[in-house]
Write a protein that holds these residues in place. Structure first.
Motif, PDB file in Angstrom:
ATOM      1  N   ILE A 117       0.785  -1.097   0.150  1.00 22.77           N
ATOM      2  CA  ILE A 117       0.161  -0.232   0.085  1.00 22.77           C
ATOM      3  C   ILE A 117       0.929   1.238  -0.046  1.00 22.77           C
ATOM      4  O   ILE A 117       0.715   2.124  -0.862  1.00 22.77           O
ATOM      5  N   GLY A 118       1.879   1.266   0.993  1.00 25.74           N
ATOM      6  CA  GLY A 118       2.908   2.325   0.776  1.00 25.74           C
ATOM      7  C   GLY A 118       3.515   2.490  -0.452  1.00 25.74           C
ATOM      8  O   GLY A 118       3.463   3.668  -0.965  1.00 25.74           O
ATOM      9  N   GLY A 119       3.976   1.242  -1.153  1.00 23.65           N
ATOM     10  CA  GLY A 119       4.588   1.482  -2.341  1.00 23.65           C
ATOM     11  C   GLY A 119       3.547   2.229  -3.278  1.00 23.65           C
ATOM     12  O   GLY A 119       4.036   3.034  -3.964  1.00 23.65           O
ATOM     13  N   VAL A 120       2.485   1.804  -3.500  1.00 24.79           N
ATOM     14  CA  VAL A 120       1.639   2.431  -4.419  1.00 24.79           C
ATOM     15  C   VAL A 120       1.365   4.001  -4.299  1.00 24.79           C
ATOM     16  O   VAL A 120       1.285   4.552  -5.054  1.00 24.79           O
ATOM     17  N   PHE A 121       1.100   4.092  -2.954  1.00 23.17           N
ATOM     18  CA  PHE A 121       0.853   5.686  -2.664  1.00 23.17           C
ATOM     19  C   PHE A 121       2.123   6.519  -3.021  1.00 23.17           C
ATOM     20  O   PHE A 121       2.065   7.445  -3.627  1.00 23.17           O
ATOM     21  N   ALA A 122       3.343   5.771  -2.901  1.00 26.39           N
ATOM     22  CA  ALA A 122       4.810   6.471  -3.084  1.00 26.39           C
ATOM     23  C   ALA A 122       4.644   6.653  -4.422  1.00 26.39           C
ATOM     24  O   ALA A 122       5.140   7.747  -5.198  1.00 26.39           O
ATOM     25  N   PHE A 123       4.258   5.558  -5.265  1.00 25.25           N
ATOM     26  CA  PHE A 123       4.358   5.562  -6.667  1.00 25.25           C
ATOM     27  C   PHE A 123       3.568   6.797  -7.190  1.00 25.25           C
ATOM     28  O   PHE A 123       4.018   7.327  -8.325  1.00 25.25           O
ATOM     29  N   LEU A 124       2.405   6.924  -6.733  1.00 28.71           N
ATOM     30  CA  LEU A 124       1.514   7.753  -7.282  1.00 28.71           C
ATOM     31  C   LEU A 124       2.020   9.172  -6.841  1.00 28.71           C
ATOM     32  O   LEU A 124       1.800  10.118  -7.457  1.00 28.71           O
ATOM     33  N   GLN A 125       2.677   9.290  -5.579  1.00 30.05           N
ATOM     34  CA  GLN A 125       2.916  10.641  -5.115  1.00 30.05           C
ATOM     35  C   GLN A 125       4.084  11.168  -5.541  1.00 30.05           C
ATOM     36  O   GLN A 125       4.266  12.298  -5.946  1.00 30.05           O
ATOM     37  N   GLY A 135       3.375   8.792 -11.709  1.00 31.01           N
ATOM     38  CA  GLY A 135       2.538   8.825 -10.718  1.00 31.01           C
ATOM     39  C   GLY A 135       1.645  10.180 -10.794  1.00 31.01           C
ATOM     40  O   GLY A 135       0.388  10.341 -10.868  1.00 31.01           O
ATOM     41  N   MET A 136       2.340  11.335 -10.977  1.00 29.02           N
ATOM     42  CA  MET A 136       1.812  12.608 -10.921  1.00 29.02           C
ATOM     43  C   MET A 136       0.972  12.727 -12.286  1.00 29.02           C
ATOM     44  O   MET A 136      -0.132  13.188 -12.152  1.00 29.02           O
ATOM     45  N   VAL A 137       1.527  12.349 -13.600  1.00 29.70           N
ATOM     46  CA  VAL A 137       0.792  12.235 -14.640  1.00 29.70           C
ATOM     47  C   VAL A 137      -0.814  11.367 -14.435  1.00 29.70           C
ATOM     48  O   VAL A 137      -1.766  12.092 -14.902  1.00 29.70           O
ATOM     49  N   VAL A 138      -0.653  10.367 -13.801  1.00 32.49           N
ATOM     50  CA  VAL A 138      -1.764   9.660 -13.646  1.00 32.49           C
ATOM     51  C   VAL A 138      -2.771  10.148 -12.718  1.00 32.49           C
ATOM     52  O   VAL A 138      -3.693  10.429 -12.821  1.00 32.49           O
ATOM     53  N   ARG A 154      -8.741  14.019 -17.052  1.00 38.99           N
ATOM     54  CA  ARG A 154      -8.246  13.157 -18.263  1.00 38.99           C
ATOM     55  C   ARG A 154      -8.277  14.156 -19.628  1.00 38.99           C
ATOM     56  O   ARG A 154      -7.108  13.948 -20.410  1.00 38.99           O
ATOM     57  N   GLU A 155      -9.136  14.639 -19.810  1.00 37.84           N
ATOM     58  CA  GLU A 155      -9.014  15.353 -21.195  1.00 37.84           C
ATOM     59  C   GLU A 155      -7.911  16.358 -21.333  1.00 37.84           C
ATOM     60  O   GLU A 155      -7.328  16.352 -22.278  1.00 37.84           O
ATOM     61  N   THR A 156      -7.939  17.221 -20.315  1.00 39.14           N
ATOM     62  CA  THR A 156      -6.796  18.377 -20.331  1.00 39.14           C
ATOM     63  C   THR A 156      -5.468  17.445 -20.343  1.00 39.14           C
ATOM     64  O   THR A 156      -4.604  18.158 -21.268  1.00 39.14           O
ATOM     65  N   VAL A 157      -5.470  16.610 -19.508  1.00 39.33           N
ATOM     66  CA  VAL A 157      -4.008  15.902 -19.856  1.00 39.33           C
ATOM     67  C   VAL A 157      -3.782  15.501 -21.000  1.00 39.33           C
ATOM     68  O   VAL A 157      -2.686  15.534 -21.733  1.00 39.33           O
ATOM     69  N   GLY A 158      -4.613  14.866 -21.766  1.00 34.97           N
ATOM     70  CA  GLY A 158      -4.689  14.363 -23.221  1.00 34.97           C
ATOM     71  C   GLY A 158      -4.323  15.506 -24.042  1.00 34.97           C
ATOM     72  O   GLY A 158      -3.475  15.423 -24.870  1.00 34.97           O
ATOM     73  N   LEU A 159      -4.825  16.503 -23.945  1.00 33.85           N
ATOM     74  CA  LEU A 159      -4.723  17.699 -24.761  1.00 33.85           C
ATOM     75  C   LEU A 159      -3.211  18.326 -24.547  1.00 33.85           C
ATOM     76  O   LEU A 159      -2.674  19.042 -25.681  1.00 33.85           O
ATOM     77  N   LEU A 160      -2.694  18.156 -23.498  1.00 29.69           N
ATOM     78  CA  LEU A 160      -1.218  18.568 -23.134  1.00 29.69           C
ATOM     79  C   LEU A 160      -0.269  17.788 -24.011  1.00 29.69           C
ATOM     80  O   LEU A 160       1.076  17.932 -24.091  1.00 29.69           O
ATOM     81  N   GLY A 161      -0.767  16.736 -24.603  1.00 27.99           N
ATOM     82  CA  GLY A 161       0.248  15.883 -25.586  1.00 27.99           C
ATOM     83  C   GLY A 161       0.526  14.747 -24.747  1.00 27.99           C
ATOM     84  O   GLY A 161       1.627  14.251 -25.188  1.00 27.99           O
ATOM     85  N   ILE A 162       0.128  14.267 -23.710  1.00 25.24           N
ATOM     86  CA  ILE A 162       0.545  12.985 -23.030  1.00 25.24           C
ATOM     87  C   ILE A 162      -0.313  12.028 -23.354  1.00 25.24           C
ATOM     88  O   ILE A 162      -1.613  12.034 -23.523  1.00 25.24           O
ATOM     89  N   ILE A 186      -2.303   9.639 -22.155  1.00 29.50           N
ATOM     90  CA  ILE A 186      -2.885   9.319 -21.014  1.00 29.50           C
ATOM     91  C   ILE A 186      -3.199   7.844 -21.010  1.00 29.50           C
ATOM     92  O   ILE A 186      -3.323   6.953 -20.085  1.00 29.50           O
ATOM     93  N   ASP A 187      -3.923   7.349 -22.221  1.00 27.59           N
ATOM     94  CA  ASP A 187      -4.529   6.137 -22.477  1.00 27.59           C
ATOM     95  C   ASP A 187      -3.419   5.247 -21.926  1.00 27.59           C
ATOM     96  O   ASP A 187      -3.823   3.883 -21.370  1.00 27.59           O
ATOM     97  N   ARG A 188      -2.191   5.000 -22.510  1.00 31.29           N
ATOM     98  CA  ARG A 188      -1.152   4.152 -22.382  1.00 31.29           C
ATOM     99  C   ARG A 188      -1.034   4.084 -21.001  1.00 31.29           C
ATOM    100  O   ARG A 188      -0.798   2.951 -20.337  1.00 31.29           O
ATOM    101  N   ARG A 189      -0.865   5.204 -20.058  1.00 36.10           N
ATOM    102  CA  ARG A 189      -0.596   5.381 -18.676  1.00 36.10           C
ATOM    103  C   ARG A 189      -1.592   4.419 -18.021  1.00 36.10           C
ATOM    104  O   ARG A 189      -1.675   3.850 -17.079  1.00 36.10           O
ATOM    105  N   PHE A 190      -2.842   4.811 -18.148  1.00 30.53           N
ATOM    106  CA  PHE A 190      -4.203   4.267 -17.678  1.00 30.53           C
ATOM    107  C   PHE A 190      -4.101   2.588 -17.640  1.00 30.53           C
ATOM    108  O   PHE A 190      -4.494   1.973 -16.974  1.00 30.53           O
ATOM    109  N   THR A 191      -3.738   1.971 -19.099  1.00 33.46           N
ATOM    110  CA  THR A 191      -3.579   0.771 -19.235  1.00 33.46           C
ATOM    111  C   THR A 191      -2.633   0.111 -18.218  1.00 33.46           C
ATOM    112  O   THR A 191      -2.818  -0.791 -17.813  1.00 33.46           O
ATOM    113  N   ILE A 192      -1.405   0.880 -18.266  1.00 32.47           N
ATOM    114  CA  ILE A 192      -0.352   0.512 -17.430  1.00 32.47           C
ATOM    115  C   ILE A 192      -0.801   0.546 -15.926  1.00 32.47           C
ATOM    116  O   ILE A 192      -0.710  -0.449 -15.206  1.00 32.47           O
TER     117      ILE A 192
END
Lengths: 343, 382
Positions: free
Chosen positions: A200-208, A213-216, A223-231, A233-239
């Motif tokens: 649990i700590g690992g997952v939180f640290a990974f996201l934080q 994690g920041m992008v996620v 989601r839309e804005t992140v996509g518009l920034l050219g990232i 996001i779909d691939r990251r969400f798959t991961i």
């Protein structure tokens, strides 16, 4: 009395850890992809069966007949030698003893692949479809996964031995300055609790603390804005889906010594984990973890004989009762965000 | 009947004819024996009732088996305490399951969407767990509730002495077995289908459809939707109770496993497979699942070996090995796969498939959206 309460508290921790881990994965999937995943319990179960498979592989044996030695009734004695032991010597013995923790190494890649295949193959077509259909398709997938495991490994539970060193009980009371044998607790449950804490700590640290994690997190918020920034996001969400599958899988692996895996364990845990997620608040990671431990501990208190004497049968329904009360008086759950699945 | 539109009358009469003739037209499929036909009728009633809540109102309940189980228990208790006649059992079961649905619905319907699903699931699991533990005096726990020789059966004792063996359910003196039992169930299937048809066509049904397509807007127009959803919930709970009672009438015992959430999942599968939101769809779904459950579970390796007999030896062995995973014990695997495919490619179920094929033959005429074609639209109530 204090000892009894403390003991029940400890007893609730290991089940609470399992609930928290499954609920964490469920919430990750819901928070990132917005998908209500009824197949998450099946992922927990698949993880547990990775441990079974791993143990079956490393305990493959060669059987040779030794004509020089005879069994009491005159037949040549069978000599069984595990292949790993003959290949790796002492290391092989260690491997067999510690098969459960070692099988995590197999489970991680397997679950990652299964998770990504799930997401790319089926779930991605359901982002825009109603939640009811997401529930239905993942429910169907859960049935399929469960039945495949049943047809390969059979319907009976397959016990998994824990490492020899972890078989006893730890005398926790002594650590806290109490007398010996007042509070003892099986070591493996303690291990499971610590393991859950690390994950649990690992997952939180990974996201934080990582860029990924920041992008996620940004994607979860908008989601839309992140996509518009050219990232992408779909691939990251798959991961992230793969990651959630891995968390569920290794939670299942480590749980095998406590509960011999059977094909329907995923469904059994899923129903409870959904209740946990809803109690914690849809989409809230801390909420899922807190509610997981809370419900695990409550369940353990409810199964005390003193409590059962007052309210018979309370241990069977406590979790659902808490869920009903929380849903009715606090619709967002304990820590739910405003506007997420509010209706 | 006179007030019904012509199309509805035709549909109803056609449906009644199909149901009544089931022992005839199911003959070639090897399914025309009373035991299976009973299950066809019973689960069709269950699915039609479930569809009033899910298909019409848009609330996905994952705990409907609880009402089914309660209906079974109530019917068996009526056999034990009152009489072996089926009518008091049915009335008692419908009343009890209706009250039960009223209580659960009153609480669950305060929320919608996934929360509603979880709430109904939670209540059903509670009932299931309690039936196994605390309520054992009422439910007889794991053994299941059965008839016994020293049941009181007050009404029966008033008119006749108890016979030597265990009595079996009757209808006003006629024993309910074989085809009598089937026509008894079939009568209720036709009756409940008629009620469902009337509900769908009524102003009340329009309200339910409105709730499904946009509950917020219904609220903004000044409609209090709660009584409507609650009524739908109770009606569908009573349908489930009736189905449960009929199952207990054809086989007088009741077990808690009927309330488990997998049983709730099964009725969801039936409704989706046939086509949620349509009248006939759930019936077709229930028939298909019960039929193939019966056929597939019976297939064994011997039959498979025969089936693949035209292949060379090695290939035959492999084919048998692979296909045996999908039949017999593995029938649920097939069901799961079919279900996933249906949800992915044909969310409207069999009925949507039929409509699409029909549209192929009438290319110029766009089919007007009929009353039951809202299945694939999003459910804003979620």
């Amino acid at each position: 009395m204090f000892e009894a309460i403390f003991l029940q508290f400890l007893n609730g921790l290991d089940k609470g850890s399992a609930y928290a881990l499954i609920a964490l994965g469920l919430t990750l999937v819901f928070g990132t992809l917005g998908v209500v995943n009824f197949a998450h319990g099946a992922l927990f179960m698949l993880g547990a069966f990775c441990a079974v498979l791993f143990r079956q592989l490393i305990t493959l044996e060669t059987v040779t007949l030794d004509p020089t030695q005879l069994s009491p009734w005159g037949a040549p004695l069978e000599v069984r030698e595990p292949l790993v032991q003959s290949w790796f010597g002492d290391f092989g013995a260690v491997l067999v003893n510690y098969s459960v923790p070692f099988s995590i190494l197999l489970t991680i890649p397997v679950m990652l692949v299964i998770g990504i295949l799930f997401e790319r193959g089926i779930i991605k077509h359901f982002y825009k479809r109603p939640h009811a259909e997401q529930i239905l398709v993942t429910f169907g997938l859960a049935i399929v996964a469960q039945e495949i495991i049943k047809s390969i490994f059979g319907a009976n539970p397959i016990p998994q031995p824990m490492p020899e060193e972890a078989r006893g009980a730890a005398d926790i009371g002594v650590w806290l300055g109490m007398q010996a044998n007042v509070i003892t607790y099986p070591i493996w449950r303690l291990v499971y609790f610590l393991f859950a804490g690390v994950i649990i700590g690992g997952v939180f640290a990974f996201l934080q603390f990582t860029t990924f994690g920041m992008v996620v997190r940004a994607g979860m918020a908008d989601r839309e804005t992140v996509g518009l920034l050219g990232i992408n996001i779909d691939r990251r969400f798959t991961i992230m889906f793969g990651l959630a599958a891995v968390v569920a899988g290794i939670a299942g692996v480590m749980y095998t010594p406590l509960l011999p895996p059977n094909y329907h364990m995923g469904m059994d845990f899923l129903v409870l984990s959904f209740v946990v997620v809803v109690v914690g608040g849809m989409g809230s990671l801390p909420g899922a973890v807190a509610a997981g431990f809370l419900l695990g501990i409550l369940q353990s208190f409810a199964s005390m004989t003193q409590v059962k004497a007052i309210v018979p049968g309370i241990d069977q329904v406590i979790i659902y009762l808490v869920a009903v009360v929380i849903l009715l008086v606090r619709p967002r759950g304990l820590m739910g965000r405003r506007g997420v699945m509010e209706a | 009947m006179l007030a019904m539109p012509r199309k509805d009358v035709v549909l109803f009469l056609g449906f009644a004819a199909v149901v009544l003739a089931m022992p005839i037209w199911l003959q070639p499929f090897g399914a025309a024996y009373p035991d299976l036909l009973n299950r066809f009728a019973i689960f069709a009633i269950f699915a039609v009732g479930f569809n009033i809540l899910f298909g019409l109102t848009g609330y996905l309940s994952f705990g409907h088996a609880a009402f089914f189980g309660v209906g079974s228990y109530a019917a068996v208790w009526s056999f034990k305490l009152l009489s072996m006649d089926a009518l008091p059992a049915l009335v008692f079961a419908i009343v009890v399951s209706g009250l039960f649905a009223l209580a659960i619905g009153f609480l669950s319907l305060r929320r919608s969407g996934i929360y509603f699903s979880i709430l109904t699931l939670a209540f059903a699991q509670m009932s299931y767990n309690l039936a196994y533990s605390v309520f054992t005096p009422i439910t007889n726990g794991e053994t299941g509730l059965q008839l016994s020789l020293n049941d009181s059966r007050v009404l029966d004792r008033m008119f006749s002495e108890p016979g030597p063996g265990l009595p079996s359910p009757t209808l006003l003196g006629t024993p309910l077995s074989g085809y009598v039992a089937f026509y008894f169930c079939a009568f209720f299937l036709i009756a409940t289908f008629f009620i469902a048809q009337r509900v769908t066509g009524s102003p009340f049904g329009m309200m339910l459809k409105g709730i499904k397509s946009n509950q917020t807007r219904m609220n903004y127009t000044g409609v209090n939707t709660r009584p409507y959803t609650l009524a739908a919930f109770v009606i569908s709970g009573m349908y489930a109770g009736l189905a449960g009672a009929l199952l207990a009438i054809t086989d007088p015992l009741a077990g808690a496993e009927r309330m488990q959430w997998t049983a709730s999942g099964e009725v969801v599968l039936m409704t989706i497979l046939g086509g949620a939101g349509t009248l006939v769809g759930p019936v077709i779904g229930a028939w298909l699942i019960k039929y193939f459950e019966n056929i597939f579970s019976a297939i064994n390796d011997g039959i498979l070996t025969q089936f693949w007999g035209f292949l060379p030896d090695g290939a035959q062995h492999t084919a048998v090995l692979i296909s045996s995973k999908f039949v017999g014990e593995g029938w649920f695997l097939t069901l799961g796969l079919v279900f996933v495919l249906i949800v992915v490619f044909l969310p409207g179920g069999v009925m949507e498939g039929v409509r699409r094929i029909a549209a192929l033959f009438r290319p110029n005429k766009p089919t007007p959206a009929s009353a039951g074609t809202t299945a694939s639209k999003p459910h804003p109530a979620e």
